[in-house]
Design an enzyme around this catalytic site. Structure first.
Site, PDB file in Angstrom:
ATOM      1  N   HIS A 152      31.906  15.703  47.827  1.00 60.28           N
ATOM      2  CA  HIS A 152      30.697  15.795  47.527  1.00 60.28           C
ATOM      3  C   HIS A 152      31.041  17.422  46.744  1.00 60.28           C
ATOM      4  CE1 HIS A 152      27.698  15.904  44.152  1.00 60.28           C
ATOM      5  NE2 HIS A 152      27.048  16.471  45.134  1.00 60.28           N
ATOM      6  N   ASN A 154      27.594  21.220  40.165  1.00 64.54           N
ATOM      7  CA  ASN A 154      27.150  19.278  40.696  1.00 64.54           C
ATOM      8  C   ASN A 154      27.227  18.594  39.711  1.00 64.54           C
ATOM      9  OD1 ASN A 154      26.245  18.179  42.342  1.00 64.54           O
ATOM     10  ND2 ASN A 154      24.431  19.064  43.582  1.00 64.54           N
ATOM     11  N   CYS A 199      24.117  11.890  44.866  1.00 66.67           N
ATOM     12  CA  CYS A 199      25.605  12.246  44.656  1.00 66.67           C
ATOM     13  C   CYS A 199      26.342  11.049  45.949  1.00 66.67           C
ATOM     14  CB  CYS A 199      25.493  13.101  45.244  1.00 66.67           C
ATOM     15  SG  CYS A 199      24.198  14.285  44.594  1.00 66.67           S
TER      16      CYS A 199
END
Length: 324
Positions: A251, A281, A112
């Site tokens: 994020h 996500n 990520c």
């Protein structure tokens, strides 16, 4: 010498998977998912779409905004944990599909945190003076590594891609940055099978070793602390205060993490750009997708100060201050 982002682009697959759809697949509910994550829906790539396909669509939009043709590119960098194949790199597939015949190409694997790692790498390469037109892409198809019977992970993940065209510039854009990693915690978020440690066999497939595994409660606590520490570090190193930040693009893993991080930094919640509710996500792609949307919505203007902040598997993390 600095750099300037002259084009942004993003792409989300057409298929929308809502929380109500997931209620029919696993033991969960829309209310449970929204309260714990802030997610309402996510996008899912078709069986025919690989990471490079998503990346190409995002790249085309970024190139169009920049007014640069694929042949003008001299480097393509792709951040992904869901590559088309082990090799060739996804960057090479994107190079071929775009027709960017003059570009070198390679991938970055930082989960990520991949997009921020990519920005730092690109910044260094521009300082070397060799590369003039760089395409930085983050493309993920997490749905293809998701166990759709595991409610602790399948409610979180989605697919998407974001891209930026970056060129040298006299003014400094990357005011400060930090990168970090802790391999001691790698077991908290990983895929056990498929690599040289545990090659694919009938047994590994049967035992679901090729799906993402996560220890969410432990990750949550670490993520809030590390994201806040990283953000405060780059704010200090840039010589600014939290009040100077125009937009916070973290994020997009979980709204509760994003909210807690902003509060620790001292940022009002209205300065957070949020996409997690619509896309879930998407790993490395969350930040460039959000950045592209913010740019196209007029929420980012020249001179604005942006805080980007990410945390992911590895464990890895990174944060930076950009002056747009």
């Amino acid at each position: 010498m600095g750099f300037r982002i002259v084009g942004t682009g993003s792409y989300l697959p057409e298929k929308i998977l809502t929380n109500f759809d997931l209620e029919k697949m696993v033991d969960t509910s829309d209310e449970w998912i929204r309260e714990r994550t802030g997610i309402r829906e996510r996008r899912i790539a078709s069986p025919q779409e690989a990471a490079s396909d998503l990346g190409v669509r995002a790249s085309q939009k970024a190139l169009q905004m920049a007014g640069i043709s694929p042949e003008d590119l001299d480097l393509i960098v792709v951040a992904t944990i869901t590559p088309d194949m082990f090799f060739p790199s996804t960057a090479c597939f994107i190079q071929q599909k775009l027709g960017a015949k003059n570009a070198a190409a390679f991938d970055i694997s930082a989960a990520c945190s991949g997009f921020i790692y990519g920005l730092v790498v690109v910044n260094g390469l521009i300082h070397c003076g060799k590369f003039k037109r760089i395409l930085l892409v983050a493309a993920e198809t997490l749905s293809k590594i998701t166990d759709w019977e595991d409610r602790s992970t399948c409610v979180l993940l989605g697919d998407g891609a974001g891209a930026c065209v970056i060129v040298p510039h006299n003014e400094k854009t990357l005011l400060s940055y930090t990168l970090g990693a802790d391999g001691n915690c790698g077991h908290l978020l990983f895929i056990p099978g498929g690599g040289s440690r545990l090659p694919a066999t009938e047994e590994t497939v049967r035992n679901k070793k090729h799906f993402l595994k996560m220890k969410g409660n432990e990750l949550f606590k670490i993520a809030v602390r590390v994201l806040a520490e990283s953000a405060l570090k780059v704010i200090k190193e840039a010589g600014i205060s939290p009040e100077d930040i125009s937009l916070f693009i973290p994020h997009q893993a979980n709204w509760r993490i994003m909210k807690a991080c902003a509060q620790k930094i001292g940022l009002p919640l209205e300065k957070i750009y949020v996409t997690v509710d619509r896309y879930g996500n998407t790993s490395a792609a969350t930040i460039p997708i959000a950045l592209d949307e913010a740019v196209r919505e007029g929420k980012v203007n020249r001179g604005d100060i942006l805080l980007l902040d990410a945390f992911g598997g590895g464990l890895t993390w990174g944060a930076c201050i950009l002056k747009w």
